[in-house]
Design an enzyme around this catalytic site. Structure first.
Site, mmCIF file in Angstrom:
data_model
loop_
_atom_site.group_PDB
_atom_site.id
_atom_site.type_symbol
_atom_site.label_atom_id
_atom_site.label_comp_id
_atom_site.label_asym_id
_atom_site.label_seq_id
_atom_site.Cartn_x
_atom_site.Cartn_y
_atom_site.Cartn_z
ATOM 1 N N PRO A 165 0.743 -1.191 0.138
ATOM 2 C CA PRO A 165 0.053 -0.134 0.017
ATOM 3 C C PRO A 165 0.891 1.398 0.070
ATOM 4 C CG PRO A 165 -0.787 -1.462 1.677
ATOM 5 C CD PRO A 165 0.517 -2.086 1.176
ATOM 6 N N GLU A 166 0.342 2.198 -0.849
ATOM 7 C CA GLU A 166 1.198 3.526 -0.876
ATOM 8 C C GLU A 166 0.352 4.677 -0.247
ATOM 9 O OE1 GLU A 166 2.510 4.713 -4.883
ATOM 10 O OE2 GLU A 166 2.812 2.406 -5.279
ATOM 11 N N HIS A 189 -4.360 -15.958 9.620
ATOM 12 C CA HIS A 189 -3.293 -14.881 9.607
ATOM 13 C C HIS A 189 -3.916 -13.783 10.377
ATOM 14 C CE1 HIS A 189 -1.341 -17.042 6.655
ATOM 15 N NE2 HIS A 189 -2.235 -17.221 5.814
ATOM 16 N N ARG A 230 1.930 -12.556 4.915
ATOM 17 C CA ARG A 230 3.213 -12.471 4.979
ATOM 18 C C ARG A 230 4.133 -12.118 5.857
ATOM 19 N NH1 ARG A 230 4.777 -10.835 -0.944
ATOM 20 N NH2 ARG A 230 6.784 -11.702 -0.811
ATOM 21 N N LYS A 247 22.170 16.512 -9.440
ATOM 22 C CA LYS A 247 21.937 14.972 -9.236
ATOM 23 C C LYS A 247 21.751 14.216 -10.454
ATOM 24 C CE LYS A 247 20.763 14.466 -4.479
ATOM 25 N NZ LYS A 247 19.780 13.925 -3.435
#
Length: 303
Positions: A2-3, A114, A133, A176
């Site tokens: 998830p962002e 889980h 996980r 950069k």
């Protein structure tokens, strides 16, 4: 993983359930997630009242009485699932986020093995942390030490704050040689951005992901038009995604169990071989592995 929009959507879903409520019971079914849980974790949370919920980067911050913060990271497959456990008075009514408790449920069926942590709140809701996980993690941090904590020290600016601007991007990018995609994925520069929304923001800003980040700054370090455009599009794509409840690709669900919808609005992500959506463009969306992640882009539009 998830962002930012997905984490913000979960935070918003949990806020009416947790804020002002106390942890009546904390059931800890294992000693660790990705990292060991804090010593006496369940005991230390039980009885604590939630003062509010915030987000920093991809972390949900549950601010507790006693000047402590419960910091939660969902990892790859972590979910916080809200269900109705009664309201603590033997009743099944009540409101959670404008919905009756009975409506605000997500039956997660066969993956209940889980369920690693179960929080029973004084308002009657039960919040279950499910993570197949176990890449997620939780910790307790004194409020005054939050920004110096190892998980938070060095994080970049929040992309939806006034701190993200064309001038800021130019300052960080000046001189950069790293490519634009890697520059934006660096959490020390912009906190919370991930692969999906970097691809989408670069497309909206019409910027080539492989061009050097230095193009965001003039020789004297001032913001170029590309920097101003990129800062605006980062904010816009994240705002649009939060409005849609985030993007559901595999594991992510909102706190009420429904899917996010922003994947239906992707311009490039996951659209390899499909026509570019820019009016008048005859290009197609391409995919190329960049820094170990798939980058989706239109070579005709992004220069």
């Amino acid at each position: 993983m998830p962002e930012l929009p997905e984490v913000e959507t979960v935070r918003a879903g949990l806020e009416p359930v947790l804020t002002g409520r106390a942890f009546v019971r904390v059931e800890q079914r294992r000693p660790d997630l990705r990292f060991p849980l804090p010593e006496r974790f369940a005991e230390r949370l039980t009885g604590r009242r939630v003062l509010g919920l915030d987000r920093r980067a991809k972390y949900i911050l549950v601010r507790l009485d006693g000047d402590e913060v419960l910091a939660m990271h969902l990892g790859m497959t972590g979910r916080l699932i809200v269900s109705n456990g009664g309201n603590g008075n033997g009743e099944t009514g009540g409101q959670v986020g404008g919905l009756t408790l009975g409506q605000y449920q997500y039956q997660h069926n066969k993956d209940a093995k889980h369920d690693h942590l179960v929080f029973t709140m004084s308002g009657g809701a039960v919040v279950t942390y499910n993570d197949a996980r176990r890449f997620g993690y939780m910790t307790l941090i004194p409020e005054r030490e939050l920004e110096q904590d190892a998980f938070f020290a060095g994080l970049g600016v929040e992309p939806l704050s006034d701190d993200l601007s064309g001038a800021y991007l130019a300052q960080r990018a000046h001189g950069k040689k790293v490519d634009l995609k890697a520059f934006l994925m660096d959490q020390r520069i912009v906190a919370g951005l991930g692969n999906i929304y970097v691809c989408e923001a670069l497309f909206r800003a019409r910027l080539d992901p492989w061009k050097p980040a230095s193009r965001l700054a003039t020789k004297t370090g001032k913001a170029t038009p590309a920097a101003e455009r990129l800062a605006a599009e980062i904010k816009a794509v994240l705002t649009d995604a939060i409005r849609a409840g985030g993007s559901t690709l595999r594991d992510y669900k909102r706190a009420d169990g429904t899917a996010g919808l922003f994947q239906n609005e992707f311009s490039v992500y996951g659209r390899e071989g499909e026509p570019c959506l820019t009016p008048g463009c005859v290009g197609t969306v391409r995919r190329k592995v960049q820094g170990g992640r798939s980058t989706f882009y239109c070579a005709a539009c992004q220069r």
